[in-house]
Design a protein around this motif. Structure first.
Motif, PDB file in Angstrom:
ATOM      1  N   GLN A   1       4.710  -3.970  14.865  1.00  0.00           N
ATOM      2  CA  GLN A   1       4.154  -5.516  14.456  1.00  0.00           C
ATOM      3  C   GLN A   1       4.502  -5.566  12.966  1.00  0.00           C
ATOM      4  OE1 GLN A   1       0.156  -6.465  14.023  1.00  0.00           O
ATOM      5  NE2 GLN A   1       0.266  -8.041  15.668  1.00  0.00           N
ATOM      6  N   PHE A   2       4.925  -7.103  12.745  1.00  0.00           N
ATOM      7  CA  PHE A   2       5.160  -7.323  11.568  1.00  0.00           C
ATOM      8  C   PHE A   2       4.228  -8.623  11.364  1.00  0.00           C
ATOM      9  CE2 PHE A   2       9.166  -5.392  12.950  1.00  0.00           C
ATOM     10  CZ  PHE A   2       9.241  -4.678  11.898  1.00  0.00           C
ATOM     11  N   ARG A   3       3.223  -8.332  10.665  1.00  0.00           N
ATOM     12  CA  ARG A   3       2.287  -9.282  10.130  1.00  0.00           C
ATOM     13  C   ARG A   3       2.434 -10.257   8.859  1.00  0.00           C
ATOM     14  NH1 ARG A   3      -2.745  -9.462  13.117  1.00  0.00           N
ATOM     15  NH2 ARG A   3      -3.555 -10.766  11.568  1.00  0.00           N
ATOM     16  N   ARG A   4       2.141 -11.384   8.681  1.00  0.00           N
ATOM     17  CA  ARG A   4       2.148 -11.849   7.452  1.00  0.00           C
ATOM     18  C   ARG A   4       1.105 -11.583   6.523  1.00  0.00           C
ATOM     19  NH1 ARG A   4       3.850 -12.903  12.099  1.00  0.00           N
ATOM     20  NH2 ARG A   4       2.237 -14.651  12.603  1.00  0.00           N
ATOM     21  N   GLY A   5       1.408 -11.286   5.007  1.00  0.00           N
ATOM     22  CA  GLY A   5       0.387 -10.667   4.531  1.00  0.00           C
ATOM     23  C   GLY A   5       0.759 -11.096   2.921  1.00  0.00           C
ATOM     24  N   VAL A   6      -0.560 -11.057   2.150  1.00  0.00           N
ATOM     25  CA  VAL A   6      -0.332 -11.404   0.737  1.00  0.00           C
ATOM     26  C   VAL A   6      -0.840 -10.168  -0.025  1.00  0.00           C
ATOM     27  CG1 VAL A   6      -1.513 -13.046  -1.206  1.00  0.00           C
ATOM     28  CG2 VAL A   6      -1.042 -13.847   1.092  1.00  0.00           C
ATOM     29  N   VAL A   7       0.088  -9.746  -1.027  1.00  0.00           N
ATOM     30  CA  VAL A   7       0.005  -8.486  -1.575  1.00  0.00           C
ATOM     31  C   VAL A   7      -0.485  -8.882  -2.876  1.00  0.00           C
ATOM     32  CG1 VAL A   7       1.251  -6.537  -2.732  1.00  0.00           C
ATOM     33  CG2 VAL A   7       1.550  -7.180  -0.415  1.00  0.00           C
ATOM     34  N   THR A   8      -1.416  -8.189  -3.365  1.00  0.00           N
ATOM     35  CA  THR A   8      -2.081  -8.426  -4.633  1.00  0.00           C
ATOM     36  C   THR A   8      -2.008  -6.906  -5.421  1.00  0.00           C
ATOM     37  OG1 THR A   8      -3.438 -10.289  -4.326  1.00  0.00           O
ATOM     38  CG2 THR A   8      -3.898  -9.013  -6.257  1.00  0.00           C
ATOM     39  N   VAL A   9      -1.642  -6.859  -6.601  1.00  0.00           N
ATOM     40  CA  VAL A   9      -1.354  -5.686  -7.531  1.00  0.00           C
ATOM     41  C   VAL A   9      -2.363  -5.713  -8.724  1.00  0.00           C
ATOM     42  CG1 VAL A   9       0.163  -4.115  -8.719  1.00  0.00           C
ATOM     43  CG2 VAL A   9       0.991  -5.319  -6.846  1.00  0.00           C
ATOM     44  N   ASP A  10      -3.240  -4.595  -8.889  1.00  0.00           N
ATOM     45  CA  ASP A  10      -4.063  -4.577  -9.909  1.00  0.00           C
ATOM     46  C   ASP A  10      -3.533  -4.385 -11.087  1.00  0.00           C
ATOM     47  OD1 ASP A  10      -4.431  -1.960 -10.050  1.00  0.00           O
ATOM     48  OD2 ASP A  10      -6.059  -1.857  -8.735  1.00  0.00           O
ATOM     49  N   PRO A  11      -4.089  -4.345 -12.333  1.00  0.00           N
ATOM     50  CA  PRO A  11      -3.606  -3.852 -13.611  1.00  0.00           C
ATOM     51  C   PRO A  11      -3.191  -2.205 -13.452  1.00  0.00           C
ATOM     52  CG  PRO A  11      -5.325  -5.278 -13.864  1.00  0.00           C
ATOM     53  CD  PRO A  11      -5.546  -5.191 -12.517  1.00  0.00           C
ATOM     54  N   ASP A  12      -3.806  -1.609 -12.734  1.00  0.00           N
ATOM     55  CA  ASP A  12      -3.304  -0.081 -12.760  1.00  0.00           C
ATOM     56  C   ASP A  12      -2.490   0.049 -11.811  1.00  0.00           C
ATOM     57  OD1 ASP A  12      -5.619   0.496 -14.571  1.00  0.00           O
ATOM     58  OD2 ASP A  12      -6.958   0.447 -13.009  1.00  0.00           O
ATOM     59  N   GLY A  13      -1.811  -0.990 -11.306  1.00  0.00           N
ATOM     60  CA  GLY A  13      -0.734  -0.863 -10.211  1.00  0.00           C
ATOM     61  C   GLY A  13      -0.891  -0.642  -8.951  1.00  0.00           C
ATOM     62  N   ALA A  14      -2.295  -0.460  -8.500  1.00  0.00           N
ATOM     63  CA  ALA A  14      -2.767  -0.375  -6.936  1.00  0.00           C
ATOM     64  C   ALA A  14      -2.531  -1.672  -6.125  1.00  0.00           C
ATOM     65  CB  ALA A  14      -4.047   0.205  -7.256  1.00  0.00           C
ATOM     66  N   ALA A  15      -2.228  -1.582  -4.952  1.00  0.00           N
ATOM     67  CA  ALA A  15      -1.642  -2.710  -4.345  1.00  0.00           C
ATOM     68  C   ALA A  15      -2.752  -2.919  -3.158  1.00  0.00           C
ATOM     69  CB  ALA A  15      -0.319  -2.944  -3.776  1.00  0.00           C
ATOM     70  N   THR A  16      -3.346  -4.177  -2.731  1.00  0.00           N
ATOM     71  CA  THR A  16      -4.162  -4.462  -1.711  1.00  0.00           C
ATOM     72  C   THR A  16      -3.178  -5.535  -0.908  1.00  0.00           C
ATOM     73  OG1 THR A  16      -5.343  -6.031  -2.815  1.00  0.00           O
ATOM     74  CG2 THR A  16      -6.060  -3.614  -2.653  1.00  0.00           C
ATOM     75  N   VAL A  17      -3.303  -5.581   0.569  1.00  0.00           N
ATOM     76  CA  VAL A  17      -2.636  -6.621   1.262  1.00  0.00           C
ATOM     77  C   VAL A  17      -3.475  -7.255   2.204  1.00  0.00           C
ATOM     78  CG1 VAL A  17      -1.834  -4.747   3.097  1.00  0.00           C
ATOM     79  CG2 VAL A  17      -0.633  -7.243   2.639  1.00  0.00           C
ATOM     80  N   GLN A  18      -3.629  -8.445   2.255  1.00  0.00           N
ATOM     81  CA  GLN A  18      -4.742  -9.187   3.077  1.00  0.00           C
ATOM     82  C   GLN A  18      -3.778  -9.886   4.239  1.00  0.00           C
ATOM     83  OE1 GLN A  18      -6.551 -12.743   1.292  1.00  0.00           O
ATOM     84  NE2 GLN A  18      -7.671 -12.987   3.116  1.00  0.00           N
ATOM     85  N   PRO A  19      -4.107  -9.603   5.348  1.00  0.00           N
ATOM     86  CA  PRO A  19      -3.375 -10.556   6.517  1.00  0.00           C
ATOM     87  C   PRO A  19      -3.765 -11.753   6.558  1.00  0.00           C
ATOM     88  CG  PRO A  19      -4.418  -8.265   7.238  1.00  0.00           C
ATOM     89  CD  PRO A  19      -5.070  -8.645   5.817  1.00  0.00           C
TER      90      PRO A  19
END
Length: 416
Positions: free
Chosen positions: A357-375
């Motif tokens: 599955q290829f779901r659409r998402g928004v990636v956010t990277v914090d100042p420390d370089g860690a990434a989160t993704v919200q579907p």
């Protein structure tokens, strides 16, 4: 069903490197150089001043201070572009501008701020060491050195370097040319009043933009009706080279490839070198690809590669990203793959087991370089608004079903 990886390999085999052409560097932006580029001249080509000031012998101003300035006769003004070769006599100075050639005998430049700015005589209020504010010949690059390696993509700074080296033209791969066919009797051009059952055509504009964004050349062929003979006639003209499009490297269609009735692409191309399959993915399960060969009047023709994408907009664009964009860029010597990275999910997700599955998402990277993704948005293939809001595709493997918030997943970054 065919796996995503297997179908990607089959599609990639349809692509060949494009011809090499020599183009003006101004027209080569975004393309990759074919061979190493060696510097024909050094940069700088001569010792020159790094600032506005006065060319001097450092030993002659060693005792300078505000209270006891060294006073020298100014015998020359040297501006950038002056071509006669000058020599600095003892106990004199030359007023010199940034980029101007250093006179023989000078070994330093005193900044104008450390002087009284005199034109005929100058008072120098600070000492300088040998080599101060001098750009030595070849200190950037020496003649014969490699300026750019083969495969380097030309952006503004690379074009600037080539121009500085006197390179007027550079060999690059020609743009990959894709003809994009939009099929469907229900499709209407923007600006037309829609009747019930009609929609504005969007896939053609989207896929042409995707081709151009990837570095290729796109020619749209709009609104081919749901008629097998008319559709095939359009393709035959492309194979014969009868149309205005010129060389065609790939025909790309969207729609008409599912299992229902009136699937014009599937009906027209079955038995003409194109294979239609189901790929284990969501969205984008119905796919087709092959080499289209026209009817007997073009017997012996090598044909034209063709990739048929599903018609729902999200399916078409996701399929382009996964199957078409990488080999298209590789054919032009460009970096093929989008950047992939790991990111932590913000929400629970469900994925159909057995399908990647290829779901659409928004990636956010914090100042420390860690990434989160919200579907964002549902998985359905008609929700174009959410694809337009996404900056990534979340790649959920075929063997996954429930993916909990906090899980680390792989994402494909979509930023150009």
């Amino acid at each position: 069903m065919r796996s995503v990886a297997d179908h990607a390999r089959i599609v990639a085999d349809l692509f060949s490197p494009t011809p090499i052409e020599s183009v003006a560097i101004a027209d080569a932006l975004g393309r990759a150089v074919v061979d190493d580029v060696r510097a024909a001249v050094s940069l700088p080509g001569f010792d020159n001043s790094a600032m506005d000031g006065y060319a001097v012998r450092a030993a002659e101003v060693a005792g300078s201070s505000t209270d006891t300035p060294t006073r020298l006769v100014v015998t020359e003004d040297i501006y950038a572009g002056r071509t006669d070769r000058l020599r600095l006599d003892p106990d004199t100075a030359h007023r010199i501008m940034t980029g101007a050639p250093l006179p023989d005998g000078a070994d330093a430049v005193v900044a104008v701020e450390a002087t009284d700015g005199g034109v005929e005589r100058v008072a120098i209020a600070a000492p300088v060491a040998e080599g101060t504010s001098i750009r030595r010949a070849g200190s950037d690059i020496a003649a014969g050195d490699t300026a750019l390696t083969a495969g380097t993509v030309l952006h503004a700074s690379q074009v600037g370097l080539l121009a500085a080296l006197g390179v007027a033209q550079v060999p690059v791969h020609a743009p990959f040319h894709v003809v994009v066919l939009s099929t469907g009797s229900e499709l209407m051009a923007p600006g037309v009043d829609l009747e019930h059952g009609q929609i504005y055509e969007s896939n053609g504009a989207m896929l042409c933009a995707a081709v151009r964004e990837a570095g290729g050349r796109a020619t749209p062929v709009h609104f081919v009706p749901d008629d097998v003979e008319q559709f095939r006639a359009r393709l035959d003209a492309m194979v014969r080279g009868d149309g205005p499009a010129g060389r065609v490297d790939l025909i790309l269609t969207s729609g008409g490839v599912s299992a229902g009735a009136y699937e014009v692409v599937k009906d027209a191309l079955s038995g003409h070198g194109v294979e239609f399959v189901k790929v284990a993915m969501q969205p984008g399960m119905p796919q087709g690809c092959g080499t289209y060969r026209a009817d007997r009047d073009t017997a012996g023709s090598p044909g034209v590669p063709i990739v048929t994408l599903p018609g729902n907009p999200v399916s078409a664009q996701v399929s382009f990203e996964i199957f078409v964009r990488p080999p298209l860029r590789a054919s032009m010597g460009l970096p093929a793959a989008r950047v992939r990275r790991r990111a932590r999910l913000t929400d629970d997700m469900r994925s159909p087991r057995g399908k990647e599955q290829f779901r659409r998402g928004v990636v956010t990277v914090d100042p420390d370089g860690a990434a989160t993704v919200q579907p964002i948005g549902p998985p359905s293939s008609h929700h174009l608004r959410f694809l337009a809001s996404a900056n990534a595709l979340i790649d959920i493997p075929a063997d996954a079903a429930d993916v909990a918030a906090g899980s680390v997943v792989e994402v494909i970054l979509l930023d150009p």
